[in-house]
Design a protein around this motif. Structure first.
Motif, mmCIF file in Angstrom:
data_model
loop_
_atom_site.group_PDB
_atom_site.id
_atom_site.type_symbol
_atom_site.label_atom_id
_atom_site.label_comp_id
_atom_site.label_asym_id
_atom_site.label_seq_id
_atom_site.Cartn_x
_atom_site.Cartn_y
_atom_site.Cartn_z
ATOM 1 N N PRO A 40 18.959 -106.225 114.597
ATOM 2 C CA PRO A 40 19.379 -107.617 114.436
ATOM 3 C C PRO A 40 18.598 -108.512 115.403
ATOM 4 O O PRO A 40 18.445 -108.182 116.578
ATOM 5 C CB PRO A 40 20.862 -107.583 114.786
ATOM 6 N N LEU A 41 18.088 -109.626 114.908
ATOM 7 C CA LEU A 41 17.315 -110.543 115.737
ATOM 8 C C LEU A 41 18.108 -111.822 115.975
ATOM 9 O O LEU A 41 19.000 -112.166 115.216
ATOM 10 C CB LEU A 41 15.980 -110.880 115.068
ATOM 11 N N PHE A 42 17.757 -112.528 117.038
ATOM 12 C CA PHE A 42 18.383 -113.818 117.310
ATOM 13 C C PHE A 42 17.431 -114.635 118.157
ATOM 14 O O PHE A 42 16.500 -114.108 118.767
ATOM 15 C CB PHE A 42 19.731 -113.660 118.017
ATOM 16 N N ASN A 43 17.661 -115.948 118.181
ATOM 17 C CA ASN A 43 16.731 -116.829 118.892
ATOM 18 C C ASN A 43 17.430 -117.794 119.838
ATOM 19 O O ASN A 43 16.857 -118.807 120.206
ATOM 20 C CB ASN A 43 15.889 -117.618 117.885
ATOM 21 N N GLY A 44 18.643 -117.466 120.229
ATOM 22 C CA GLY A 44 19.328 -118.328 121.189
ATOM 23 C C GLY A 44 20.139 -119.438 120.556
ATOM 24 O O GLY A 44 20.838 -120.165 121.247
ATOM 25 N N GLN A 45 20.069 -119.574 119.240
ATOM 26 C CA GLN A 45 20.825 -120.619 118.577
ATOM 27 C C GLN A 45 22.190 -120.133 118.103
ATOM 28 O O GLN A 45 23.175 -120.833 118.228
ATOM 29 C CB GLN A 45 20.054 -121.135 117.348
ATOM 30 N N ARG A 46 22.228 -118.950 117.523
ATOM 31 C CA ARG A 46 23.472 -118.444 116.946
ATOM 32 C C ARG A 46 23.379 -116.930 116.813
ATOM 33 O O ARG A 46 22.328 -116.348 116.997
ATOM 34 C CB ARG A 46 23.735 -119.075 115.578
ATOM 35 N N GLU A 47 24.517 -116.322 116.545
ATOM 36 C CA GLU A 47 24.612 -114.876 116.286
ATOM 37 C C GLU A 47 24.299 -114.010 117.496
ATOM 38 O O GLU A 47 24.105 -112.811 117.361
ATOM 39 C CB GLU A 47 23.685 -114.452 115.140
ATOM 40 N N VAL A 48 24.231 -114.597 118.672
ATOM 41 C CA VAL A 48 23.860 -113.807 119.846
ATOM 42 C C VAL A 48 24.915 -112.753 120.143
ATOM 43 O O VAL A 48 24.601 -111.570 120.343
ATOM 44 C CB VAL A 48 23.640 -114.716 121.072
ATOM 45 N N ILE A 49 26.175 -113.151 120.182
ATOM 46 C CA ILE A 49 27.245 -112.209 120.512
ATOM 47 C C ILE A 49 27.307 -111.083 119.494
ATOM 48 O O ILE A 49 27.353 -109.895 119.857
ATOM 49 C CB ILE A 49 28.596 -112.945 120.603
ATOM 50 N N ASP A 50 27.314 -111.417 118.203
ATOM 51 C CA ASP A 50 27.421 -110.382 117.174
ATOM 52 C C ASP A 50 26.212 -109.456 117.198
ATOM 53 O O ASP A 50 26.336 -108.244 116.973
ATOM 54 C CB ASP A 50 27.562 -111.024 115.790
ATOM 55 N N SER A 51 25.025 -110.003 117.478
ATOM 56 C CA SER A 51 23.827 -109.165 117.535
ATOM 57 C C SER A 51 23.871 -108.215 118.721
ATOM 58 O O SER A 51 23.515 -107.040 118.602
ATOM 59 C CB SER A 51 22.574 -110.050 117.611
#
Length: 373
Positions: A40-51
């Motif tokens: 799972p990828l993320f960029n600091g905007q959203r989905e950080v916790i779930d990732s």
């Protein structure tokens, strides 16, 4: 055969997790014996916790707080099995669709959540500051954490009322800031290049994207320049020095200047959590991609880093993107094949429509490279 799947989000419609799942379905339809690893990828905007929770187990804690419009809401932070506290500012500092005045917004709620998170016995805090709806330069957060602001008459200025109150501040008192933050190893996730104030500040660079009037943007930017001058003269703190300090409308600069926080990218965190380099080295095929808007002004995206690592290990790899603006960068990294998902305006698509389109294109691309494998 081992296949690594690493899809970023697609224009806030399809999450990284669900994009990975649709691609996994396509791979299984062509290679039903494949050993598939999803990143799972993320960029600091959203989905950080779930990732993060997909790679480390952890416990979610719910906190009642105020959003960017000072309306009550509830959000979560996480403490992982490796004792890292993860806070996602973008999910905390949301704004109502009906409220469009950025001068009334405050980061106070983030301070409330951090206060609760400080009760956990963890040495490291990971805080993402992308996608926040507040524009007070982080002063509301500081107030919640114990800072006090005074006007010319020596009366308290309540910054929780919004950025428009910044101009009344004459004295910044940091004496009662929560001392527990001094003992934390803080990392701030930011993939955006913006300054605390000036023409390259977040509000000036994104006023059209966030539907902010030029007048309001100028007013906010002037206020943040003013408050940075107060920090410099009264506390010898320079808020304008960091190239990424404007992320989160100044939250990154405050964490960096006050608590020596390290500014990291989403790619840095993905590498740290997933050992991405090692996973790619072990893979026989890599399928990756993204659907991020070009005007989001990211410093980098993890998909480009994946292309670089694939080139390093000479791996067969397929890039699936919503747009073609990354293709030149992929060509430089000798990506095996590149495909554009959409030939129409993807912003009108539902998550299911986008997922099906992603699955179909991945299936066709796999059929084309199947003989090479």
């Amino acid at each position: 055969m081992r296949v690594l799947v690493a899809m970023d989000e697609f224009d806030s419609i399809l999450s990284s997790y669900h994009a990975n799942r649709f691609v996994e379905e396509a791979i299984k339809s062509q290679f039903n014996e494949a050993d598939i690893v999803q990143v799972p990828l993320f960029n600091g905007q959203r989905e950080v916790i779930d990732s993060v929770l997909l790679w480390q187990s952890g416990t979610k804690y719910s906190v009642n707080h105020y959003d960017a419009d000072m309306r009550p809401k509830s959000s979560v932070y996480v403490v992982t099995e490796k004792n890292i506290t993860v806070v996602e500012a973008g999910s905390i500092l949301t704004s109502s669709e009906e409220v469009k005045n950025p001068l009334n917004t405050s980061s106070y709620g983030l301070g409330e959540v951090i206060l609760e998170a400080l009760n956990e016995d963890s040495e490291e805090m990971l805080i993402s500051v992308g996608n926040v709806a507040s524009y007070d330069g982080g002063l509301g957060m500081l107030q919640a954490l114990g800072a006090k602001f005074y006007d010319a008459e020596g009366s308290l200025v309540d910054i929780s009322k919004g950025a428009k109150w910044i101009k009344y501040i004459r004295t910044i008192d940091l004496y009662d800031l929560d001392k527990r933050l001094n003992n934390k190893n803080i990392k701030v996730i930011t993939d955006f290049e913006s300054k605390y104030y000036g023409k390259n500040s977040r509000v000036m660079k994104e006023l059209e994207l966030n539907q902010i009037t030029s007048e309001d943007a100028t007013s906010i930017d002037n206020a943040l320049w003013y408050i940075s001058e107060l920090f410099k003269s009264q506390h010898k703190i320079l808020l304008g020095k960091e190239e990424r300090g404007g992320s989160g409308s100044g939250l990154a600069a405050l964490f960096n200047s006050l608590w020596n926080a390290q500014l990291v990218t989403g790619g840095d965190v993905v590498n740290e959590l997933t050992y991405l380099d090692q996973l790619i080295e072990q893979a026989d095929l890599v399928v990756f991609g993204e659907g991020l808007k070009p005007n989001q002004q990211l410093l980098e995206t993890t998909s480009v880093r994946i292309a670089e690592i694939c080139k390093k290990y000479n791996k067969i790899n397929i890039a699936i993107c919503a747009t073609d603006e990354k293709f030149n960068q992929y060509i430089e990294q000798d990506v095996t094949a590149m495909f554009k998902v959409f030939n129409k305006d993807q912003y009108t698509m539902s998550d299911l429509e986008m997922g099906i389109a992603l699955r179909h294109l991945t299936t066709q691309s796999l059929r084309l490279v199947k003989t090479s494998l």
